[in-house]
Structure formats: C-alpha cells, structure tokens
Design a protein around this motif. Sequence first.
Motif, PDB file in Angstrom:
ATOM      1  N   GLU A  70       0.811  -1.142   0.061  1.00 34.20           N
ATOM      2  CA  GLU A  70      -0.090  -0.135  -0.155  1.00 34.20           C
ATOM      3  C   GLU A  70       1.083   1.405   0.082  1.00 34.20           C
ATOM      4  O   GLU A  70       0.745   2.107  -0.808  1.00 34.20           O
ATOM      5  CB  GLU A  70      -0.972  -0.034   1.224  1.00 34.20           C
ATOM      6  N   ASN A 122       1.004   4.304  -2.975  1.00 35.47           N
ATOM      7  CA  ASN A 122       1.005   5.619  -2.796  1.00 35.47           C
ATOM      8  C   ASN A 122       2.189   6.369  -3.033  1.00 35.47           C
ATOM      9  O   ASN A 122       2.156   7.492  -3.689  1.00 35.47           O
ATOM     10  CB  ASN A 122       0.588   5.701  -1.292  1.00 35.47           C
ATOM     11  N   ILE A 161       2.023   6.881  -6.761  1.00 36.60           N
ATOM     12  CA  ILE A 161       0.728   7.351  -7.555  1.00 36.60           C
ATOM     13  C   ILE A 161       0.587   8.435  -8.492  1.00 36.60           C
ATOM     14  O   ILE A 161       0.016   8.530  -9.347  1.00 36.60           O
ATOM     15  CB  ILE A 161      -0.300   7.851  -6.456  1.00 36.60           C
ATOM     16  N   ARG A 194     -10.323   5.995 -11.230  1.00 37.21           N
ATOM     17  CA  ARG A 194      -9.856   6.048  -9.813  1.00 37.21           C
ATOM     18  C   ARG A 194      -8.459   6.201  -9.706  1.00 37.21           C
ATOM     19  O   ARG A 194      -7.744   5.434 -10.408  1.00 37.21           O
ATOM     20  CB  ARG A 194     -10.537   4.874  -8.773  1.00 37.21           C
ATOM     21  N   LYS A 195      -7.757   6.891  -8.756  1.00 36.95           N
ATOM     22  CA  LYS A 195      -6.541   6.993  -8.658  1.00 36.95           C
ATOM     23  C   LYS A 195      -6.151   6.453  -7.167  1.00 36.95           C
ATOM     24  O   LYS A 195      -4.948   6.038  -6.817  1.00 36.95           O
ATOM     25  CB  LYS A 195      -5.572   8.444  -8.807  1.00 36.95           C
ATOM     26  N   GLU A 196      -6.978   6.883  -6.077  1.00 36.57           N
ATOM     27  CA  GLU A 196      -6.893   6.261  -4.931  1.00 36.57           C
ATOM     28  C   GLU A 196      -7.403   4.987  -4.676  1.00 36.57           C
ATOM     29  O   GLU A 196      -8.367   4.664  -5.077  1.00 36.57           O
ATOM     30  CB  GLU A 196      -7.296   7.368  -3.948  1.00 36.57           C
ATOM     31  N   ARG A 197      -6.759   4.372  -3.575  1.00 33.48           N
ATOM     32  CA  ARG A 197      -7.510   2.999  -3.329  1.00 33.48           C
ATOM     33  C   ARG A 197      -8.480   3.233  -2.617  1.00 33.48           C
ATOM     34  O   ARG A 197      -9.221   4.374  -1.780  1.00 33.48           O
ATOM     35  CB  ARG A 197      -6.412   2.103  -2.379  1.00 33.48           C
ATOM     36  N   ARG A 198      -9.500   2.213  -2.554  1.00 32.87           N
ATOM     37  CA  ARG A 198     -10.875   2.244  -1.609  1.00 32.87           C
ATOM     38  C   ARG A 198     -10.492   2.095  -0.363  1.00 32.87           C
ATOM     39  O   ARG A 198      -9.912   1.137   0.366  1.00 32.87           O
ATOM     40  CB  ARG A 198     -11.652   1.107  -2.180  1.00 32.87           C
ATOM     41  N   ARG A 199     -10.938   3.039   0.429  1.00 31.86           N
ATOM     42  CA  ARG A 199     -10.602   3.187   2.031  1.00 31.86           C
ATOM     43  C   ARG A 199     -11.683   2.320   2.521  1.00 31.86           C
ATOM     44  O   ARG A 199     -12.639   2.246   2.239  1.00 31.86           O
ATOM     45  CB  ARG A 199     -10.827   4.527   2.358  1.00 31.86           C
ATOM     46  N   LYS A 219     -10.004  10.976   3.559  1.00 32.05           N
ATOM     47  CA  LYS A 219      -9.257  12.000   3.091  1.00 32.05           C
ATOM     48  C   LYS A 219      -9.829  13.257   3.254  1.00 32.05           C
ATOM     49  O   LYS A 219     -10.639  13.528   2.497  1.00 32.05           O
ATOM     50  CB  LYS A 219      -8.595  11.312   1.916  1.00 32.05           C
TER      51      LYS A 219
END
Length: 321
Positions: A88, A92, A95, A254-259, A266
């Motif tokens: 992870e 990041n 990214i 999407r660029k960010e992971r699923r939280r 965020k």
Amino acid sequence: MPQIEHRMCTRHIYANWRKKYRDQAFQKPFWKCAKASCRPFFNFCRAKLAQLTPAGAKDMMSTEPMHWSRAWFRIGSNCDSVDNNMCESFNNWIIDIRAHPIISMFEGIRTKVYVRIQQNRSKAKGWLGRICPNILKKLNKYIDLSGNCEAIWNGKDGFEVTDKDKRYTVDLEKRTCSCRYWQLAGIPCAHAITALFVSSKQPEDYIADCYSVEVYNKIYDHCMMPMEGMMQWPITGHPKPGPPGYVKMPGRPRKERRRDPLEAKKGKKLSKTGTKGRCSQCKQTTHNIRTCPMKGNSGKKISVQERAREASNLHATYISG
C-alpha cells in the motif's frame, strides 16, 4: 510455489469478516487473534471472541488463519507483519507516475529509487551504536512491558518468566521464548528482556544481525548508475512496442485506493464533538465572536477585569431573560 510461505493481509480479511459481524466490540478480539504469536494464545483469544460472537469465531476459522495469524507464521524470516502495508505504501509512493505510459512510468520509478537509495545512505551516516534507531524504539517498548514480568533462573540459560497470570520459558543460548515472538521478529520480547536483566546481559546484543547498522549499510552499498536521456538511448532493430488495448470505462478513473469504512476519509475535518469553544475576542467560553459584546471594540485595549465584568453581565442578562 508450494514451498514458499504465503501470507494474507489481515486488514482485508477483517474487512470481509466485518461485513457480517459489524459490532465494534468484535474488532479488538479479532486483531488479538491475528497478533497472537503462539497457538495457545491464539486459542485463548479465539475463546474470548467466541464469548461475544460464537458464529463469528467459527467463520473466522474458515478464512485459514494459518495465512494471516502470527501463531502459524514460519520462523526464520524475522518478519511479523500481518498486513499489506508495504504494498500500500509503495502504491501511494508511485501514485503520480503509475498512470503514465509504460516506459515513462519505469523511468519515474527508477529516478525515485535512485534518490531514495542516496537518502538512505546519507541518513545512516549519523547513526550511532550497532542497531538501527527504529528497532531500538521497538526494543524500548518491550523494555517498558518487561516491568510487569518476573523471572526465576535455573543457574544456566533457562528461565521461567511470569507475566501476570501467564508463564513462559526462555532459553538465552538458543534465543527462544515459548511465546514465539522472539523467534518470529528477531527482537527480544518482554519475557526475554526480563531474563536478560536477571543475568545482567544487554538486550541489544541479542537482536538479530539483520537489524544492525552494518547490514543496513550493505543493503544500500550498491548505487544505481546514472543514465542518459531517451534521446541518447541506442537504437535497436526490434519492433517498437505498441500501446496496449484500452477500453474506456464510464466515469472518471480512480487513482486512490478504496478506503475501509473504519478509516478516516481523506481531507475530512475532525469532529468537534466534546470540545469547548472559546471567543477569539474576549477568550470567554460562554459565546463566540459573532455574539461577543466587545466585537465593536477590536481597536481598543480592554483590561482583563473589564472583559470579565462585561462577560459576567452578559451571562447574568442571559439568565434573567
């Protein structure tokens, strides 16, 4: 690869398990099962979880805890991690460049690694002692926990260490503890530290060599060599790589992971529930600056006694009204 140890991320295992067992009281018992370093302690934590949710404790075993609980991890790797934080963090880290074309992405990763090696080499120059600083921080935590332990010595290398209502055996010559954490992580646990103090030995001398500054410097001893720009690269007779097939999906990619639902969102502001507000003008807690009686006197210097007198008058007026 049947001979290789395969581990699963406990955070993802718990996220799937929590879809059915949503009570917040189940979270800590579940993670205690994941971080139990030996099977007897795992069974103890699982029994505690079964008291809260028998069905949840049964379903937890169907996820093969041998892949995500420390109680089944093999000894020798000096790694006790139960989650996937390394991947992870790397995801990041890249990214900003992972959406580039393949060659540009590799170049971006290469330059980031290039700089990181140099930074880590420079960072180690100021370290003193045999062990890396982050490992010493972990050791200090276990030293604090050893204050709850008592040890008796057999006169050689065997110790019986009592930790509250539990008892463990420690062998300093073999560098083992029956809780298995010393063997898993390569760092003396609280029970081993208690035994080392009884025998007047330094815990730092019993940390695995892979955590030493010497090994750290060997890891970063090999530097990446500088490269010319793409214009100076040699031309080959091989065909140029074509772009991969692409199917545009609806919506913005999407660029960010699923939280996880338990993680903080965020950019979300922290809740002010339970905090006491204070007026920035007169420093009283009975109102804010929008209802402050001295709002129009921002240019005048007012004594503390006058501020307190006006605030008490306002409070008395509010009560009488």
